[in-house]
Design a protein around this motif. Sequence first.
Motif, PDB file in Angstrom:
ATOM      1  N   LEU A  63       0.809  -1.213   0.000  1.00  0.00           N
ATOM      2  CA  LEU A  63       0.000   0.000   0.000  1.00  0.00           C
ATOM      3  C   LEU A  63       0.850   1.274   0.000  1.00  0.00           C
ATOM      4  O   LEU A  63       0.308   2.379   0.020  1.00  0.00           O
ATOM      5  CB  LEU A  63      -0.925   0.024   1.228  1.00  0.00           C
ATOM      6  CG  LEU A  63      -2.004  -1.060   1.292  1.00  0.00           C
ATOM      7  CD1 LEU A  63      -2.725  -1.016   2.642  1.00  0.00           C
ATOM      8  CD2 LEU A  63      -3.005  -0.901   0.161  1.00  0.00           C
ATOM      9  N   ARG A  64       2.158   1.124  -0.063  1.00  0.00           N
ATOM     10  CA  ARG A  64       3.017   2.294   0.146  1.00  0.00           C
ATOM     11  C   ARG A  64       2.854   3.362  -0.932  1.00  0.00           C
ATOM     12  O   ARG A  64       2.873   4.554  -0.603  1.00  0.00           O
ATOM     13  CB  ARG A  64       4.484   1.868   0.264  1.00  0.00           C
ATOM     14  CG  ARG A  64       5.092   1.318  -0.983  1.00  0.00           C
ATOM     15  CD  ARG A  64       6.420   0.614  -0.708  1.00  0.00           C
ATOM     16  NE  ARG A  64       7.065   0.200  -1.946  1.00  0.00           N
ATOM     17  CZ  ARG A  64       8.098   0.820  -2.507  1.00  0.00           C
ATOM     18  NH1 ARG A  64       8.611   1.913  -1.961  1.00  0.00           N
ATOM     19  NH2 ARG A  64       8.625   0.389  -3.622  1.00  0.00           N
ATOM     20  N   ASP A  65       2.681   2.986  -2.173  1.00  0.00           N
ATOM     21  CA  ASP A  65       2.537   4.007  -3.217  1.00  0.00           C
ATOM     22  C   ASP A  65       1.221   4.754  -3.083  1.00  0.00           C
ATOM     23  O   ASP A  65       1.143   5.963  -3.335  1.00  0.00           O
ATOM     24  CB  ASP A  65       2.659   3.371  -4.601  1.00  0.00           C
ATOM     25  CG  ASP A  65       4.085   2.948  -4.910  1.00  0.00           C
ATOM     26  OD1 ASP A  65       5.020   3.525  -4.311  1.00  0.00           O
ATOM     27  OD2 ASP A  65       4.270   2.034  -5.728  1.00  0.00           O
ATOM     28  N   ASP A  66       0.173   4.041  -2.668  1.00  0.00           N
ATOM     29  CA  ASP A  66      -1.108   4.701  -2.413  1.00  0.00           C
ATOM     30  C   ASP A  66      -0.972   5.698  -1.263  1.00  0.00           C
ATOM     31  O   ASP A  66      -1.487   6.824  -1.329  1.00  0.00           O
ATOM     32  CB  ASP A  66      -2.174   3.649  -2.095  1.00  0.00           C
ATOM     33  CG  ASP A  66      -3.568   4.243  -1.979  1.00  0.00           C
ATOM     34  OD1 ASP A  66      -4.358   4.101  -2.919  1.00  0.00           O
ATOM     35  OD2 ASP A  66      -3.865   4.868  -0.931  1.00  0.00           O
ATOM     36  N   LEU A  67      -0.273   5.288  -0.211  1.00  0.00           N
ATOM     37  CA  LEU A  67      -0.065   6.182   0.933  1.00  0.00           C
ATOM     38  C   LEU A  67       0.782   7.384   0.536  1.00  0.00           C
ATOM     39  O   LEU A  67       0.491   8.521   0.931  1.00  0.00           O
ATOM     40  CB  LEU A  67       0.599   5.423   2.077  1.00  0.00           C
ATOM     41  CG  LEU A  67       0.936   6.238   3.331  1.00  0.00           C
ATOM     42  CD1 LEU A  67      -0.282   6.978   3.869  1.00  0.00           C
ATOM     43  CD2 LEU A  67       1.541   5.335   4.403  1.00  0.00           C
ATOM     44  N   ARG A  68       1.800   7.162  -0.268  1.00  0.00           N
ATOM     45  CA  ARG A  68       2.651   8.270  -0.711  1.00  0.00           C
ATOM     46  C   ARG A  68       1.827   9.309  -1.470  1.00  0.00           C
ATOM     47  O   ARG A  68       1.976  10.511  -1.272  1.00  0.00           O
ATOM     48  CB  ARG A  68       3.776   7.729  -1.605  1.00  0.00           C
ATOM     49  CG  ARG A  68       4.904   8.732  -1.854  1.00  0.00           C
ATOM     50  CD  ARG A  68       5.958   8.205  -2.817  1.00  0.00           C
ATOM     51  NE  ARG A  68       6.146   6.787  -2.750  1.00  0.00           N
ATOM     52  CZ  ARG A  68       6.934   6.163  -1.865  1.00  0.00           C
ATOM     53  NH1 ARG A  68       7.585   6.863  -0.961  1.00  0.00           N
ATOM     54  NH2 ARG A  68       7.059   4.844  -1.885  1.00  0.00           N
ATOM     55  N   LYS A  69       0.958   8.838  -2.350  1.00  0.00           N
ATOM     56  CA  LYS A  69       0.103   9.758  -3.110  1.00  0.00           C
ATOM     57  C   LYS A  69      -0.837  10.519  -2.188  1.00  0.00           C
ATOM     58  O   LYS A  69      -1.023  11.731  -2.330  1.00  0.00           O
ATOM     59  CB  LYS A  69      -0.694   9.002  -4.171  1.00  0.00           C
ATOM     60  CG  LYS A  69      -1.567   9.922  -5.032  1.00  0.00           C
ATOM     61  CD  LYS A  69      -2.327   9.139  -6.080  1.00  0.00           C
ATOM     62  CE  LYS A  69      -3.108  10.100  -7.003  1.00  0.00           C
ATOM     63  NZ  LYS A  69      -4.001  11.007  -6.271  1.00  0.00           N
ATOM     64  N   ALA A  70      -1.437   9.797  -1.221  1.00  0.00           N
ATOM     65  CA  ALA A  70      -2.368  10.449  -0.296  1.00  0.00           C
ATOM     66  C   ALA A  70      -1.669  11.540   0.506  1.00  0.00           C
ATOM     67  O   ALA A  70      -2.194  12.650   0.680  1.00  0.00           O
ATOM     68  CB  ALA A  70      -2.995   9.414   0.634  1.00  0.00           C
ATOM     69  N   LEU A  71      -0.467  11.263   1.005  1.00  0.00           N
ATOM     70  CA  LEU A  71       0.276  12.271   1.756  1.00  0.00           C
ATOM     71  C   LEU A  71       0.676  13.438   0.860  1.00  0.00           C
ATOM     72  O   LEU A  71       0.628  14.597   1.273  1.00  0.00           O
ATOM     73  CB  LEU A  71       1.515  11.639   2.386  1.00  0.00           C
ATOM     74  CG  LEU A  71       1.265  10.721   3.581  1.00  0.00           C
ATOM     75  CD1 LEU A  71       2.518   9.943   3.938  1.00  0.00           C
ATOM     76  CD2 LEU A  71       0.774  11.516   4.784  1.00  0.00           C
ATOM     77  N   GLY A  72       1.057  13.130  -0.369  1.00  0.00           N
ATOM     78  CA  GLY A  72       1.406  14.189  -1.318  1.00  0.00           C
ATOM     79  C   GLY A  72       0.233  15.081  -1.652  1.00  0.00           C
ATOM     80  O   GLY A  72       0.401  16.270  -1.952  1.00  0.00           O
ATOM     81  N   ASP A  73      -0.975  14.513  -1.558  1.00  0.00           N
ATOM     82  CA  ASP A  73      -2.194  15.280  -1.821  1.00  0.00           C
ATOM     83  C   ASP A  73      -2.670  16.053  -0.599  1.00  0.00           C
ATOM     84  O   ASP A  73      -3.710  16.719  -0.652  1.00  0.00           O
ATOM     85  CB  ASP A  73      -3.317  14.347  -2.296  1.00  0.00           C
ATOM     86  CG  ASP A  73      -3.069  13.813  -3.702  1.00  0.00           C
ATOM     87  OD1 ASP A  73      -2.242  14.397  -4.425  1.00  0.00           O
ATOM     88  OD2 ASP A  73      -3.717  12.800  -4.067  1.00  0.00           O
ATOM     89  N   GLY A  74      -1.935  15.914   0.523  1.00  0.00           N
ATOM     90  CA  GLY A  74      -2.262  16.695   1.712  1.00  0.00           C
ATOM     91  C   GLY A  74      -2.982  15.956   2.813  1.00  0.00           C
ATOM     92  O   GLY A  74      -3.317  16.543   3.839  1.00  0.00           O
TER      93      GLY A  74
END
Length: 204
Positions: A148-159
């Motif tokens: 799930l790390r890439d999904d989490l990275r995107k979510a954090l990048g989106d704020g």
Amino acid sequence: MDRPLGVILAGGQARRMGGGDKGLLRLDERSILDHVIERLSPQVDAIGLNANGDRTRFADTGLPVFQDSIDGFPGPLAGVLAGMDWAHDQGASMIVTIAADTPFFPGDLVARLMSQYSEANPIVLAATRDEAGKLWRHPTFGLWTVSLRDDLRKALGDGLRKVVLWTDQHGATEAEFETTPIDPFFNVNTPDDLVEARRLLETA
């Protein structure tokens, strides 16, 4: 199923303690972090430490130290992501996260988190009930699937910053723990908490 890797989260700023590293405070002859490592070591295959700033202050632990990959101290999910990235580099599929300032967590924490894991529930968070019976999650104590790390990275990048908003999107469930005779997730946030932890150490 292979045992997960352990990730100790020490990336916070400890404002209520006046700054510094809460995990390095002395609980007896040892630091709080030493107690955490001792409890976690038998439960996982290896341990890494998520901490920001100068890594050499943790040199005595002998642990690999990795920083948040998202700037600005965005909260515990950044530490989870850093742990996932570290575990991915080790070829591991799961991590268990532990707060660095919580020296009394259960000796069977990992086993009980893993007992609730499934493909439909790839995130399992520790939880306890208050006196009114309400269930409270402890998001710094969880089992996380590394894929799930890439999904989490995107979510954090989106704020995104609130843990529950992301975990609920991915079928997070809970493993419930008792709070007697002591709350196993008691954490040291203030000087008074440190005094209480020293008292609890005699009964833990």
